[in-house]
Design a protein around this motif. Structure first.
Motif, PDB file in Angstrom:
ATOM      1  N   ALA A 187     -25.852  46.050 -24.010  1.00  0.00           N
ATOM      2  CA  ALA A 187     -25.307  44.695 -24.094  1.00  0.00           C
ATOM      3  C   ALA A 187     -26.034  43.759 -23.134  1.00  0.00           C
ATOM      4  O   ALA A 187     -26.326  42.602 -23.470  1.00  0.00           O
ATOM      5  CB  ALA A 187     -23.812  44.716 -23.802  1.00  0.00           C
ATOM      6  N   ALA A 188     -26.351  44.248 -21.947  1.00  0.00           N
ATOM      7  CA  ALA A 188     -27.051  43.429 -20.961  1.00  0.00           C
ATOM      8  C   ALA A 188     -28.457  43.069 -21.418  1.00  0.00           C
ATOM      9  O   ALA A 188     -28.977  41.994 -21.091  1.00  0.00           O
ATOM     10  CB  ALA A 188     -27.116  44.166 -19.632  1.00  0.00           C
ATOM     11  N   SER A 189     -29.070  43.943 -22.187  1.00  0.00           N
ATOM     12  CA  SER A 189     -30.464  43.721 -22.590  1.00  0.00           C
ATOM     13  C   SER A 189     -30.621  42.512 -23.512  1.00  0.00           C
ATOM     14  O   SER A 189     -31.685  41.887 -23.536  1.00  0.00           O
ATOM     15  CB  SER A 189     -31.029  44.970 -23.263  1.00  0.00           C
ATOM     16  N   PHE A 190     -29.585  42.161 -24.257  1.00  0.00           N
ATOM     17  CA  PHE A 190     -29.699  41.040 -25.190  1.00  0.00           C
ATOM     18  C   PHE A 190     -29.889  39.715 -24.461  1.00  0.00           C
ATOM     19  O   PHE A 190     -30.677  38.867 -24.879  1.00  0.00           O
ATOM     20  CB  PHE A 190     -28.482  40.980 -26.112  1.00  0.00           C
ATOM     21  N   GLN A 191     -29.141  39.533 -23.377  1.00  0.00           N
ATOM     22  CA  GLN A 191     -29.277  38.293 -22.603  1.00  0.00           C
ATOM     23  C   GLN A 191     -30.690  38.159 -22.060  1.00  0.00           C
ATOM     24  O   GLN A 191     -31.317  37.098 -22.140  1.00  0.00           O
ATOM     25  CB  GLN A 191     -28.269  38.271 -21.457  1.00  0.00           C
ATOM     26  N   LEU A 192     -31.220  39.253 -21.508  1.00  0.00           N
ATOM     27  CA  LEU A 192     -32.565  39.199 -20.952  1.00  0.00           C
ATOM     28  C   LEU A 192     -33.600  38.989 -22.056  1.00  0.00           C
ATOM     29  O   LEU A 192     -34.553  38.216 -21.886  1.00  0.00           O
ATOM     30  CB  LEU A 192     -32.873  40.481 -20.189  1.00  0.00           C
ATOM     31  N   ALA A 193     -33.424  39.644 -23.195  1.00  0.00           N
ATOM     32  CA  ALA A 193     -34.376  39.471 -24.296  1.00  0.00           C
ATOM     33  C   ALA A 193     -34.436  38.015 -24.752  1.00  0.00           C
ATOM     34  O   ALA A 193     -35.515  37.485 -25.048  1.00  0.00           O
ATOM     35  CB  ALA A 193     -34.003  40.377 -25.463  1.00  0.00           C
ATOM     36  N   ARG A 194     -33.284  37.359 -24.805  1.00  0.00           N
ATOM     37  CA  ARG A 194     -33.276  35.945 -25.183  1.00  0.00           C
ATOM     38  C   ARG A 194     -34.023  35.115 -24.150  1.00  0.00           C
ATOM     39  O   ARG A 194     -34.827  34.240 -24.505  1.00  0.00           O
ATOM     40  CB  ARG A 194     -31.845  35.438 -25.330  1.00  0.00           C
ATOM     41  N   GLU A 195     -33.797  35.390 -22.874  1.00  0.00           N
ATOM     42  CA  GLU A 195     -34.489  34.653 -21.820  1.00  0.00           C
ATOM     43  C   GLU A 195     -35.996  34.884 -21.860  1.00  0.00           C
ATOM     44  O   GLU A 195     -36.776  34.007 -21.470  1.00  0.00           O
ATOM     45  CB  GLU A 195     -33.933  35.056 -20.457  1.00  0.00           C
ATOM     46  N   SER A 217     -28.383  42.287 -13.967  1.00  0.00           N
ATOM     47  CA  SER A 217     -28.987  41.939 -12.677  1.00  0.00           C
ATOM     48  C   SER A 217     -30.127  42.878 -12.324  1.00  0.00           C
ATOM     49  O   SER A 217     -31.164  42.457 -11.797  1.00  0.00           O
ATOM     50  CB  SER A 217     -27.922  41.965 -11.579  1.00  0.00           C
ATOM     51  N   TYR A 218     -29.942  44.162 -12.637  1.00  0.00           N
ATOM     52  CA  TYR A 218     -31.003  45.144 -12.379  1.00  0.00           C
ATOM     53  C   TYR A 218     -32.232  44.847 -13.233  1.00  0.00           C
ATOM     54  O   TYR A 218     -33.364  44.816 -12.727  1.00  0.00           O
ATOM     55  CB  TYR A 218     -30.483  46.546 -12.658  1.00  0.00           C
ATOM     56  N   PHE A 219     -32.021  44.606 -14.529  1.00  0.00           N
ATOM     57  CA  PHE A 219     -33.153  44.302 -15.407  1.00  0.00           C
ATOM     58  C   PHE A 219     -33.844  43.008 -14.975  1.00  0.00           C
ATOM     59  O   PHE A 219     -35.072  42.927 -14.929  1.00  0.00           O
ATOM     60  CB  PHE A 219     -32.685  44.177 -16.854  1.00  0.00           C
ATOM     61  N   LYS A 220     -33.048  41.998 -14.669  1.00  0.00           N
ATOM     62  CA  LYS A 220     -33.602  40.700 -14.288  1.00  0.00           C
ATOM     63  C   LYS A 220     -34.408  40.806 -13.007  1.00  0.00           C
ATOM     64  O   LYS A 220     -35.472  40.189 -12.867  1.00  0.00           O
ATOM     65  CB  LYS A 220     -32.449  39.708 -14.121  1.00  0.00           C
ATOM     66  N   SER A 221     -33.925  41.587 -12.057  1.00  0.00           N
ATOM     67  CA  SER A 221     -34.657  41.750 -10.800  1.00  0.00           C
ATOM     68  C   SER A 221     -35.998  42.440 -11.019  1.00  0.00           C
ATOM     69  O   SER A 221     -36.965  42.165 -10.310  1.00  0.00           O
ATOM     70  CB  SER A 221     -33.816  42.530  -9.784  1.00  0.00           C
ATOM     71  N   SER A 222     -36.062  43.321 -12.011  1.00  0.00           N
ATOM     72  CA  SER A 222     -37.336  43.980 -12.326  1.00  0.00           C
ATOM     73  C   SER A 222     -38.346  42.971 -12.848  1.00  0.00           C
ATOM     74  O   SER A 222     -39.532  43.023 -12.506  1.00  0.00           O
ATOM     75  CB  SER A 222     -37.112  45.076 -13.372  1.00  0.00           C
TER      76      SER A 222
END
Length: 213
Positions: A159-167, A197-202
């Motif tokens: 679920a978290a990956s979708f937000q990052l993919a859009r960004e 937050s973990y994905f975004k920090s990467s």
């Protein structure tokens, strides 16, 4: 960003048209992979295909070439730094880990110890790949590999990956997210945000921080 040996990628009027030219075994494999990634590999026309290529999404011929690459060779290519080989290696590890952790944890056996090593290496590799490529496909990949490493395949990391993919440039991610949320109600919001937050920090860490592999 090409898989070794793939000097060109075939343009097609759509994902379906491209698959229609392939043998049944290859079509079935690619349909399964596309389903695994929420339909994100599919393109509606040549322009969308070009956009997905620019965003780092693997194309059908690359998936097929990687499928036929032995485990040891694929891992060697990934460690050597080929970005597409890294994607396919991480995908393969997640598909190997998920069935085990769906029913039990890692055990103290040689097979499970090796699988655990591969999982740890794959999660570190996907963090570096997020930083190096900023590809929305890698966001989806990160969600899947982290989810595969949880008991029962908990969905929050996906679920978290979708937000990052859009960004990172995939406008389709909102529709993928909505469909996924319908299928997985009641997720823990705090866990979703921790994964995001973990994905975004990467992605956002400095180039100096990203030197290690």
């Amino acid at each position: 960003m090409r898989y070794p040996g793939q000097t060109s990628l075939e343009a097609a009027p759509s994902w379906e048209a491209r698959l229609a030219k392939l043998p049944e075994r290859d079509r079935a494999y690619l349909e399964a992979v596309n389903g695994r990634y929420y339909g994100a590999l599919a393109f509606a026309n040549e322009q969308e295909q070009r956009e997905l290529i620019a965003l780092g999404f693997p194309m059908p011929e690359e998936w097929l070439a990687a499928r036929d690459t032995p485990d040891a060779e694929l891992e060697r290519l990934a460690i050597a730094g080929n970005q597409k080989a890294r994607m396919f290696h991480i995908d393969r590890v997640s598909e190997r880990v998920a069935p085990v952790l769906t029913v039990r944890g890692f055990e103290n056996t040689p097979g499970d110890q090796e699988l655990f090593r591969q999982f740890v290496d794959a999660t570190a590799m996907v963090a570096n790949l997020l930083h190096d490529t900023r590809s929305p496909f890698v966001a989806y990949l990160a969600g899947r590999v982290v989810s595969s490493g949880t008991l029962g395949g908990q969905p929050e990391a996906i679920a978290a990956s979708f937000q990052l993919a859009r960004e990172l440039g995939d406008p389709r991610a909102d529709s993928f997210r909505d469909a996924f949320l319908d299928q997985h109600p009641g997720m823990d919001v705090a866990t979703v945000m921790t994964a995001y937050s973990y994905f975004k920090s990467s992605v956002d860490r400095t180039a100096a921080d990203g030197k290690g592999r």
